[in-house]
Design a protein around this motif. Structure first.
Motif, PDB file in Angstrom:
ATOM      1  N   MET A 209     -19.925  40.340 -12.096  1.00 21.07           N
ATOM      2  CA  MET A 209     -18.982  41.365 -11.707  1.00 21.07           C
ATOM      3  C   MET A 209     -19.039  42.399 -13.377  1.00 21.07           C
ATOM      4  SD  MET A 209     -14.990  39.884 -13.113  1.00 21.07           S
ATOM      5  CE  MET A 209     -15.370  38.420 -13.038  1.00 21.07           C
ATOM      6  N   ALA A 210     -18.607  43.294 -13.526  1.00 22.59           N
ATOM      7  CA  ALA A 210     -19.161  43.394 -14.430  1.00 22.59           C
ATOM      8  C   ALA A 210     -17.341  44.619 -15.169  1.00 22.59           C
ATOM      9  CB  ALA A 210     -19.665  45.226 -14.308  1.00 22.59           C
ATOM     10  N   ILE A 211     -16.662  43.479 -16.357  1.00 23.01           N
ATOM     11  CA  ILE A 211     -16.205  44.193 -17.069  1.00 23.01           C
ATOM     12  C   ILE A 211     -16.096  44.592 -17.559  1.00 23.01           C
ATOM     13  CG2 ILE A 211     -14.074  43.070 -18.220  1.00 23.01           C
ATOM     14  CD1 ILE A 211     -13.759  40.720 -16.132  1.00 23.01           C
ATOM     15  N   SER A 212     -14.874  45.454 -18.328  1.00 26.32           N
ATOM     16  CA  SER A 212     -15.789  46.913 -19.540  1.00 26.32           C
ATOM     17  C   SER A 212     -14.720  46.479 -20.290  1.00 26.32           C
ATOM     18  CB  SER A 212     -16.069  47.933 -18.750  1.00 26.32           C
ATOM     19  OG  SER A 212     -17.270  48.205 -18.389  1.00 26.32           O
ATOM     20  N   LYS A 213     -14.495  47.091 -21.645  1.00 25.80           N
ATOM     21  CA  LYS A 213     -13.248  47.004 -22.272  1.00 25.80           C
ATOM     22  C   LYS A 213     -12.218  48.341 -21.250  1.00 25.80           C
ATOM     23  CE  LYS A 213     -12.081  47.713 -27.180  1.00 25.80           C
ATOM     24  NZ  LYS A 213     -12.403  48.766 -28.554  1.00 25.80           N
ATOM     25  N   GLY A 214     -11.189  47.687 -21.434  1.00 27.60           N
ATOM     26  CA  GLY A 214     -10.220  47.977 -21.140  1.00 27.60           C
ATOM     27  C   GLY A 214      -9.579  48.409 -20.112  1.00 27.60           C
ATOM     28  N   ASP A 215     -11.041  47.408 -19.761  1.00 26.72           N
ATOM     29  CA  ASP A 215     -10.305  47.213 -17.926  1.00 26.72           C
ATOM     30  C   ASP A 215      -9.079  45.880 -17.533  1.00 26.72           C
ATOM     31  OD1 ASP A 215     -12.497  48.103 -16.759  1.00 26.72           O
ATOM     32  OD2 ASP A 215     -13.656  46.920 -16.625  1.00 26.72           O
ATOM     33  N   LYS A 216      -8.109  45.919 -16.578  1.00 23.43           N
ATOM     34  CA  LYS A 216      -7.132  45.601 -15.666  1.00 23.43           C
ATOM     35  C   LYS A 216      -8.291  44.422 -15.685  1.00 23.43           C
ATOM     36  CE  LYS A 216      -3.865  47.512 -18.252  1.00 23.43           C
ATOM     37  NZ  LYS A 216      -2.818  46.874 -19.189  1.00 23.43           N
ATOM     38  N   VAL A 217      -7.228  43.129 -16.258  1.00 19.71           N
ATOM     39  CA  VAL A 217      -7.631  41.786 -15.756  1.00 19.71           C
ATOM     40  C   VAL A 217      -6.712  41.079 -14.997  1.00 19.71           C
ATOM     41  CG1 VAL A 217      -9.854  42.424 -17.286  1.00 19.71           C
ATOM     42  CG2 VAL A 217      -8.528  40.373 -17.486  1.00 19.71           C
ATOM     43  N   SER A 218      -6.944  39.534 -14.182  1.00 16.27           N
ATOM     44  CA  SER A 218      -6.212  38.309 -14.559  1.00 16.27           C
ATOM     45  C   SER A 218      -7.096  37.361 -14.308  1.00 16.27           C
ATOM     46  CB  SER A 218      -5.677  38.487 -12.782  1.00 16.27           C
ATOM     47  OG  SER A 218      -5.988  39.278 -11.635  1.00 16.27           O
ATOM     48  N   TRP A 219      -5.773  36.424 -14.728  1.00 18.70           N
ATOM     49  CA  TRP A 219      -6.692  35.468 -14.532  1.00 18.70           C
ATOM     50  C   TRP A 219      -5.593  34.057 -14.829  1.00 18.70           C
ATOM     51  CZ3 TRP A 219      -5.608  38.318 -19.047  1.00 18.70           C
ATOM     52  CH2 TRP A 219      -4.450  38.137 -20.049  1.00 18.70           C
ATOM     53  N   ASN A 220      -6.088  33.260 -14.378  1.00 21.84           N
ATOM     54  CA  ASN A 220      -4.908  31.863 -13.913  1.00 21.84           C
ATOM     55  C   ASN A 220      -4.838  30.941 -15.261  1.00 21.84           C
ATOM     56  OD1 ASN A 220      -5.451  32.058 -11.367  1.00 21.84           O
ATOM     57  ND2 ASN A 220      -6.979  31.157 -11.046  1.00 21.84           N
ATOM     58  N   THR A 221      -3.286  30.311 -14.846  1.00 23.96           N
ATOM     59  CA  THR A 221      -2.515  29.835 -16.172  1.00 23.96           C
ATOM     60  C   THR A 221      -1.999  28.594 -15.493  1.00 23.96           C
ATOM     61  OG1 THR A 221      -0.652  30.467 -16.411  1.00 23.96           O
ATOM     62  CG2 THR A 221      -2.465  31.843 -17.961  1.00 23.96           C
ATOM     63  N   PRO A 222      -1.561  27.448 -15.833  1.00 19.47           N
ATOM     64  CA  PRO A 222      -0.674  26.543 -15.813  1.00 19.47           C
ATOM     65  C   PRO A 222       0.982  27.077 -14.878  1.00 19.47           C
ATOM     66  CG  PRO A 222      -1.174  25.751 -17.248  1.00 19.47           C
ATOM     67  CD  PRO A 222      -1.986  27.092 -17.517  1.00 19.47           C
ATOM     68  N   GLN A 223       0.646  28.252 -15.986  1.00 18.31           N
ATOM     69  CA  GLN A 223       1.616  29.057 -14.863  1.00 18.31           C
ATOM     70  C   GLN A 223       2.103  29.832 -14.049  1.00 18.31           C
ATOM     71  OE1 GLN A 223       1.019  29.134 -18.404  1.00 18.31           O
ATOM     72  NE2 GLN A 223       2.455  27.236 -19.243  1.00 18.31           N
ATOM     73  N   GLY A 224       0.694  29.648 -13.752  1.00 18.03           N
ATOM     74  CA  GLY A 224       0.462  30.695 -12.991  1.00 18.03           C
ATOM     75  C   GLY A 224      -0.449  32.521 -12.828  1.00 18.03           C
ATOM     76  N   THR A 225      -0.482  33.133 -12.414  1.00 16.84           N
ATOM     77  CA  THR A 225      -1.485  34.259 -12.794  1.00 16.84           C
ATOM     78  C   THR A 225      -1.012  34.817 -13.435  1.00 16.84           C
ATOM     79  OG1 THR A 225      -2.527  34.125 -10.543  1.00 16.84           O
ATOM     80  CG2 THR A 225      -2.868  36.613 -11.842  1.00 16.84           C
TER      81      THR A 225
END
Length: 67
Positions: free
Chosen positions: A1-17
């Protein structure tokens, strides 16, 4: 995976994505929000900004998904 500055991303938290933007890549040990992170070239971290709250947090690149 190649994430770059300014990319839209998601991550998991206890409350959901959560969705946000990749702000800054870190590849050396650093402190953020009074926590130490052991970033490296092999395990980089990203500072990400939440779309919902604007809050910033540090996440391992491997825990982020590009949106």
């Amino acid at each position: 995976m190649a994430i770059s500055k300014g990319d839209k991303v998601s991550w998991n938290t206890p409350q959901g994505t959560t969705h946000g933007t990749a702000v800054e890549k870190r590849v050396k040990e650093f402190t953020f929000a009074d926590q130490k992170f052991k970033a490296s070239d092999d395990e980089p971290y990203w500072l990400v900004e939440s779309d919902k709250t604007g809050a910033r947090a540090a996440h391992k690149e491997s825990s982020l998904d590009q949106v």
